[in-house]
Design a protein around this motif. Sequence first.
Motif, PDB file in Angstrom:
ATOM      1  N   ASP A  79       0.827  -1.207   0.000  1.00 36.68           N
ATOM      2  CA  ASP A  79       0.000   0.000   0.000  1.00 36.68           C
ATOM      3  C   ASP A  79       0.866   1.264   0.000  1.00 36.68           C
ATOM      4  O   ASP A  79       1.754   1.422   0.841  1.00 36.68           O
ATOM      5  N   GLN A  80       0.610   2.151  -0.942  1.00 39.02           N
ATOM      6  CA  GLN A  80       1.398   3.369  -1.090  1.00 39.02           C
ATOM      7  C   GLN A  80       1.362   4.234   0.163  1.00 39.02           C
ATOM      8  O   GLN A  80       2.380   4.795   0.576  1.00 39.02           O
ATOM      9  N   MET A  81       0.193   4.363   0.784  1.00 35.46           N
ATOM     10  CA  MET A  81       0.065   5.189   1.978  1.00 35.46           C
ATOM     11  C   MET A  81       0.854   4.599   3.145  1.00 35.46           C
ATOM     12  O   MET A  81       1.513   5.331   3.891  1.00 35.46           O
ATOM     13  N   LEU A  82       0.804   3.272   3.308  1.00 32.29           N
ATOM     14  CA  LEU A  82       1.524   2.626   4.398  1.00 32.29           C
ATOM     15  C   LEU A  82       3.035   2.714   4.208  1.00 32.29           C
ATOM     16  O   LEU A  82       3.788   2.708   5.196  1.00 32.29           O
ATOM     17  N   ARG A  83       3.481   2.813   2.946  1.00 29.30           N
ATOM     18  CA  ARG A  83       4.918   2.914   2.693  1.00 29.30           C
ATOM     19  C   ARG A  83       5.495   4.252   3.160  1.00 29.30           C
ATOM     20  O   ARG A  83       6.708   4.392   3.302  1.00 29.30           O
ATOM     21  N   ARG A  84       4.661   5.239   3.386  1.00 31.72           N
ATOM     22  CA  ARG A  84       5.173   6.538   3.830  1.00 31.72           C
ATOM     23  C   ARG A  84       5.888   6.429   5.180  1.00 31.72           C
ATOM     24  O   ARG A  84       6.830   7.178   5.454  1.00 31.72           O
ATOM     25  N   ASP A  85       5.433   5.518   6.020  1.00 27.90           N
ATOM     26  CA  ASP A  85       6.151   5.285   7.280  1.00 27.90           C
ATOM     27  C   ASP A  85       7.570   4.788   7.006  1.00 27.90           C
ATOM     28  O   ASP A  85       8.515   5.149   7.725  1.00 27.90           O
ATOM     29  N   LEU A  86       7.720   3.960   5.972  1.00 32.72           N
ATOM     30  CA  LEU A  86       9.038   3.451   5.601  1.00 32.72           C
ATOM     31  C   LEU A  86       9.958   4.586   5.169  1.00 32.72           C
ATOM     32  O   LEU A  86      11.107   4.683   5.614  1.00 32.72           O
ATOM     33  N   TRP A  87       9.461   5.461   4.295  1.00 35.51           N
ATOM     34  CA  TRP A  87      10.293   6.572   3.814  1.00 35.51           C
ATOM     35  C   TRP A  87      10.701   7.470   4.981  1.00 35.51           C
ATOM     36  O   TRP A  87      11.856   7.924   5.038  1.00 35.51           O
ATOM     37  N   GLN A  88       9.796   7.723   5.906  1.00 37.84           N
ATOM     38  CA  GLN A  88      10.119   8.560   7.061  1.00 37.84           C
ATOM     39  C   GLN A  88      11.180   7.904   7.944  1.00 37.84           C
ATOM     40  O   GLN A  88      12.102   8.582   8.433  1.00 37.84           O
ATOM     41  N   ASP A  89      11.067   6.594   8.129  1.00 39.12           N
ATOM     42  CA  ASP A  89      12.047   5.889   8.955  1.00 39.12           C
ATOM     43  C   ASP A  89      13.432   5.938   8.317  1.00 39.12           C
ATOM     44  O   ASP A  89      14.440   6.126   9.008  1.00 39.12           O
ATOM     45  N   VAL A  90      13.506   5.746   6.996  1.00 39.33           N
ATOM     46  CA  VAL A  90      14.796   5.794   6.299  1.00 39.33           C
ATOM     47  C   VAL A  90      15.423   7.185   6.433  1.00 39.33           C
ATOM     48  O   VAL A  90      16.634   7.321   6.661  1.00 39.33           O
ATOM     49  N   GLU A  91      14.607   8.223   6.295  1.00 39.94           N
ATOM     50  CA  GLU A  91      15.116   9.593   6.432  1.00 39.94           C
ATOM     51  C   GLU A  91      15.639   9.843   7.842  1.00 39.94           C
ATOM     52  O   GLU A  91      16.658  10.518   8.033  1.00 39.94           O
ATOM     53  N   GLN A  92      14.972   9.303   8.856  1.00 43.03           N
ATOM     54  CA  GLN A  92      15.426   9.464  10.239  1.00 43.03           C
ATOM     55  C   GLN A  92      16.746   8.727  10.470  1.00 43.03           C
ATOM     56  O   GLN A  92      17.642   9.238  11.153  1.00 43.03           O
ATOM     57  N   ILE A  93      16.871   7.539   9.890  1.00 45.67           N
ATOM     58  CA  ILE A  93      18.109   6.770  10.048  1.00 45.67           C
ATOM     59  C   ILE A  93      19.278   7.516   9.417  1.00 45.67           C
ATOM     60  O   ILE A  93      20.387   7.547   9.954  1.00 45.67           O
ATOM     61  N   GLN A  94      19.033   8.166   8.280  1.00 43.86           N
ATOM     62  CA  GLN A  94      20.092   8.917   7.609  1.00 43.86           C
ATOM     63  C   GLN A  94      20.685   9.983   8.520  1.00 43.86           C
ATOM     64  O   GLN A  94      21.896  10.263   8.477  1.00 43.86           O
ATOM     65  N   GLY A  95      19.877  10.552   9.372  1.00 46.52           N
ATOM     66  CA  GLY A  95      20.353  11.593  10.265  1.00 46.52           C
ATOM     67  C   GLY A  95      21.213  11.080  11.397  1.00 46.52           C
ATOM     68  O   GLY A  95      21.900  11.873  12.050  1.00 46.52           O
ATOM     69  N   SER A  96      21.193   9.767  11.643  1.00 46.63           N
ATOM     70  CA  SER A  96      21.947   9.215  12.773  1.00 46.63           C
ATOM     71  C   SER A  96      23.059   8.259  12.365  1.00 46.63           C
ATOM     72  O   SER A  96      23.945   7.969  13.176  1.00 46.63           O
ATOM     73  N   VAL A  97      23.040   7.767  11.137  1.00 46.11           N
ATOM     74  CA  VAL A  97      24.014   6.774  10.724  1.00 46.11           C
ATOM     75  C   VAL A  97      25.371   7.426  10.474  1.00 46.11           C
ATOM     76  O   VAL A  97      25.467   8.562  10.001  1.00 46.11           O
ATOM     77  N   LEU A  98      26.426   6.705  10.833  1.00 48.62           N
ATOM     78  CA  LEU A  98      27.792   7.179  10.622  1.00 48.62           C
ATOM     79  C   LEU A  98      28.525   6.203   9.700  1.00 48.62           C
ATOM     80  O   LEU A  98      28.406   4.992   9.852  1.00 48.62           O
ATOM     81  N   GLY A  99      29.300   6.741   8.762  1.00 48.92           N
ATOM     82  CA  GLY A  99      30.092   5.883   7.892  1.00 48.92           C
ATOM     83  C   GLY A  99      29.291   5.273   6.764  1.00 48.92           C
ATOM     84  O   GLY A  99      28.221   5.756   6.374  1.00 48.92           O
ATOM     85  N   ALA A 100      29.821   4.163   6.218  1.00 52.07           N
ATOM     86  CA  ALA A 100      29.219   3.492   5.063  1.00 52.07           C
ATOM     87  C   ALA A 100      27.831   2.967   5.419  1.00 52.07           C
ATOM     88  O   ALA A 100      27.629   2.363   6.471  1.00 52.07           O
ATOM     89  N   TRP A 101      26.870   3.172   4.506  1.00 51.97           N
ATOM     90  CA  TRP A 101      25.471   2.793   4.765  1.00 51.97           C
ATOM     91  C   TRP A 101      24.847   2.285   3.481  1.00 51.97           C
ATOM     92  O   TRP A 101      24.992   2.890   2.416  1.00 51.97           O
ATOM     93  N   ALA A 102      24.137   1.161   3.576  1.00 48.68           N
ATOM     94  CA  ALA A 102      23.412   0.590   2.438  1.00 48.68           C
ATOM     95  C   ALA A 102      21.986   0.290   2.848  1.00 48.68           C
ATOM     96  O   ALA A 102      21.734  -0.205   3.954  1.00 48.68           O
ATOM     97  N   VAL A 103      21.049   0.612   1.964  1.00 52.80           N
ATOM     98  CA  VAL A 103      19.625   0.317   2.170  1.00 52.80           C
ATOM     99  C   VAL A 103      19.215  -0.640   1.062  1.00 52.80           C
ATOM    100  O   VAL A 103      19.339  -0.308  -0.125  1.00 52.80           O
TER     101      VAL A 103
END
Length: 350
Positions: free
Chosen positions: A106-130
């Motif tokens: 569901d496209q609407m439910l995936r918005r939680d996923l995009w928000q979580d990925v954006e939040q992780i980007q703000g805290s991750v250090l070094g090499a990162w793969a999604v």
Amino acid sequence: MRGLNRQDKQREMNLFLHRSNAGLFGLLETKFKRAKATQAALNLCTGWSFSSNLSHIPGGRIWLMWQHLIFNVNILRTTAQLMQCEVEHTGTRNKFSITVVYGFNDQMLRRDLWQDVEQIQGSVLGAWAVMGDFNCVLKRDERVGRPVTAAEIRDFKRCMGVGYLVELRSSGAFYTWNNKQGDDKRVYSRINRVLVSGAWLTPLPSSEVHFGNDGLIDHCPAMINWDDAIQRAKPRFYYFNIWSQALDFQQKVRENWTQRIEGTKMFQLVGKLNRLKGTLRSINKRHFNEVEIKADKAKAELEDCQTALQQNPTNAYLTRAEIQPAATYHKLHQARIQFFKQKSKLHWLT
């Protein structure tokens, strides 16, 4: 991978994991029944460590499995659509972060996923793969059989921009999923991919993901390789009881064992055992590899057909032509599993 509650699917995945020679895996769309989850994980990879998002969604749609002698894995965040972890290679002490994704349909439910990925980007250090199944394409030409709208890809593109992510160089199959339907009902799409940060490409400039053909499942398996930055583990040696049925087995073993090796008792024992491996591999090659050869040949024919479908996914003739090789490979693959399970008495599963 659907159907992992069934033992035949578990055996198939077990064989794939051992042959791939990798030490860290993400399994998606598992949908294990809670009562069977732990035993299924042990069946898939005996001696490995594992974790899942089973506590966040029924069936645990994401499973992470790793060899603890090769990788140290620290799970930092788990949701219904992703697992975030920090990984350290025990040999090189290289560290990197991995986010394994399985997006909702569901496209609407995936918005939680995009928000979580954006939040992780703000805290991750070094090499990162999604990486994983995003259940969403990025471009209009990434789906055949059903049109792509601008609305369904907008959030995904925004997430990549906010997270400063780029697609990792890939090889193999372009379309990573298909619905296995016949003729004009077949749909292909590129919903599985690996995204990386700029910090990933600096220490691992040669890294690449290869998408294999889908075989008997609906998703293409993805294998990431970063050249020789991390050494591959040596394949294990397994003894199969069926080798003793060879007419020359006792003679070959006796000849090998009676050859002298100078040194301490322990040095002699280890030396003879290591030398015996070559003799046993030779016996296996001469007498017991026919089933494997036939299964591998059938798999190659299926992959040839699926490669042609990747180039011409709307070809109804090729879609129909895939049915017979798939059935042949499935039959021989099951025969191969039974060969190892019943005659070798190697217990892939208990």
